[in-house]
Design a protein around this motif. Structure first.
Motif, short mmCIF file in Angstrom:
data_model
loop_
_atom_site.label_atom_id
_atom_site.label_comp_id
_atom_site.label_asym_id
_atom_site.label_seq_id
_atom_site.Cartn_x
_atom_site.Cartn_y
_atom_site.Cartn_z
N UNK A 98 1.07 -1.02 0.29
CA UNK A 98 0.05 -0.12 -0.02
C UNK A 98 0.84 1.37 0.06
N UNK A 99 0.48 2.31 -0.77
CA UNK A 99 1.19 3.55 -0.76
C UNK A 99 1.21 4.20 0.64
N UNK A 100 2.52 5.06 0.90
CA UNK A 100 2.53 5.63 2.08
C UNK A 100 1.74 6.75 2.27
N UNK A 352 6.02 18.68 -5.21
CA UNK A 352 7.05 18.88 -3.94
C UNK A 352 7.02 17.35 -3.48
N UNK A 353 7.31 16.36 -4.10
CA UNK A 353 7.42 14.90 -3.63
C UNK A 353 6.35 14.30 -3.04
N UNK A 370 8.55 10.34 -1.83
CA UNK A 370 9.81 10.50 -1.80
C UNK A 370 10.29 8.98 -2.09
N UNK A 371 11.35 8.69 -2.56
CA UNK A 371 12.09 7.37 -2.78
C UNK A 371 12.19 6.90 -1.58
N UNK A 372 12.35 7.54 -0.53
CA UNK A 372 12.65 6.53 0.87
C UNK A 372 11.43 5.81 1.45
#
Length: 481
Positions: A98-100, A352-353, A370-372
């Motif tokens: 699931x997406x953050x 903005x990410x 964000x990538x993290x």
């Protein structure tokens, strides 16, 4: 002399028209009300030197409509034509993770409208509610519009909501107002606006272009139906429909190109040099604005309901009918697929990410892109999303329907930071002109339609010059007495 009212309707079996036109003569005043059958419509009132001239003007208006096919009718006998609602299905996501999601705000009704800028986030739903939130998830205000919100669009810092009642509302002032009235026979699917020029795509695959004075400029019928995409810039208007994407010259002089897409277009996005078309056949395509050539394809696992990009198209995002959201690199390589955690994304925007989604369950969702955060989500580690609640004392703004709904002020001149505008009749049209010292009377103002009365003067605080060569209201409007 007794008040006289003539009520006419034009309703065609093929669905091309379903509208009314009502003319009322009351002494030396003539009121005209028009719009979709079953709706309140728009009202315009004009004053004449005598009752005789008022009756003559009314007779002329009625004659013009009868010659166009209108006929006397009884108000209320013919039912309002149903407005097309986008019918969408939403299946559970097949993604493994699931997406953050950082926060989620449930509006209570399926939502299509979204706009995100540096200051706030906007969401509009099918109940006619538009909410603004901070980027941290705090609900700031609510607008209550008369009908469902099809989409939200921005032109510089002006925000417009296209509604199922056929009106496009300007939400940039303290009180929202109707800035454009779409013809009663145009079933709005999507909108875009560029330097005050409104572009409307509709259910029949039509494209209508209207200027800031709400005057029709040109229209075209593309080779398809269900036109869910329209994007515009200074050079062209890009129209996406069941037959692909068609580009027209911005001045309406002709078609520039047409590109067939794999399946009908359900959503569109644009960057400086490319347009992106999300299709029913599980694909987003990037098309050259100059030629219409397919530059890249982005393959999803279900029909694409929405798409967006990061600046300059470095990353491409897509939302499908199975409650999943994707990210691709510019060349089409899939980087990740994650579940939304609550419905399919019907519209989206990146800033903005963060990826902002509005979904079939009526939620505005903020995803940490964000990538993290994405890497952690793919490994099963996501934050607990904040469930945003609306405050009980939240201010609610509704449109000003008429001049009587506008506050009055008695001053000798415009206050500091404000100007005086006057409604004047020119060539059968009601114009609004700046009349304060230091301004040219020829400068036009985009102004609420419902409060335009001949000779009426208003104090406008927050009148800004727009790049399209006219003025827009971004502040308070008060009647000058």
């Amino acid at each position: 002399m007794a008040r006289e009212t003539t009520y006419l309707e034009l309703s065609q079996d093929d669905g091309a028209a379903h509208k009314f036109y009502e003319v009322t003569v009351d002494g030396a005043a003539v009121s005209v009300r028009y719009g979709r059958i079953g709706a309140d419509g728009q009202l315009q009132t004009s004053a004449f030197p005598s009752a005789e001239k008022a009756r003559a003007a009314a007779a002329k208006k009625i004659g013009e409509k009868v010659r166009k096919g209108y006929a006397p009718a009884v108000q209320g006998q013919r039912a309002a034509r149903s407005v097309t609602r986008r019918q969408v299905a939403s299946a559970p996501s097949t993604a493994r993770a699931v997406a953050p999601v950082l926060w989620r705000f449930r509006t209570g009704s399926s939502a299509f409208g979204i706009h995100v800028d540096e200051d706030r986030c906007w969401v509009g739903n099918q109940a006619g509610d538009v909410y603004t939130l901070s980027h941290g998830g705090e609900v700031l205000a609510r607008y209550s519009l008369p009908d469902g919100v099809k989409c939200l669009v921005a032109d510089e810092f002006w925000i417009y909501a296209g509604c199922d009642d056929g009106t496009v509302y300007d939400l940039s002032s303290k009180v929202p107002f109707g800035a454009y009235a779409i013809a009663a026979d145009v079933d709005i699917y999507w909108l875009d606006i560029h330097e005050g020029v409104l572009n409307v795509s509709d259910a029949n695959g039509g494209l209508t272009v209207i200027d800031h004075e709400d005057e029709h400029q040109w229209s075209r019928k593309s080779g398809g139906t269900g036109a869910w995409m329209v994007r515009a810039d200074e050079r062209a208007v890009f129209h996406g429909h069941s037959g692909g994407v068609t580009a027209y010259a911005a001045d309406g002089s002709g078609q520039l190109w047409h590109t067939k897409t794999p399946g009908g277009v359900l959503f569109g996005w644009q960057e400086d040099h490319a347009v992106y078309a999300g299709t029913v056949r599980n694909t987003v395509q990037r098309l050259s604005k100059a030629t219409g050539a397919v530059e890249a394809s982005y393959a999803c696992d279900a029909a694409v309901y929405s798409c967006a990009t990061s600046p300059d198209g470095r990353h491409v995002f897509a939302g499908d009918s199975s409650s999943s959201v994707y990210c691709f690199d510019a060349d089409g390589r899939r980087l990740w697929k994650l579940g939304t955690g609550g419905g399919s994304a019907l519209s989206m925007q990146y800033l903005d990410e963060r990826l902002y989604l509005v979904t079939t369950d009526g939620s505005l969702v903020c995803v940490d892109a964000t990538e993290q955060a994405i890497t952690a989500a793919q490994q099963g580690s996501v934050p607990a999303p904040m469930d945003v609640k609306s405050a009980a004392a939240l201010p609610v703004f509704t449109p000003a329907a008429s001049a009587s709904a506008v506050a009055t002020v008695s001053v000798a001149a415009a206050p500091a930071g404000g100007v005086v505008v006057e409604c004047v009749q020119q060539g059968g049209r009601m114009r609004v002109q700046v009349v304060s010292d230091g301004f040219e009377p020829s400068w036009n103002v985009q102004f609420p339609r419902g409060i335009r009365e001949p000779g009426a003067r208003y104090v406008v605080e927050g009148l800004h010059a727009a790049s399209g060569g006219f003025y827009r209201v971004r502040g308070e409007i008060r009647r000058l007495v």
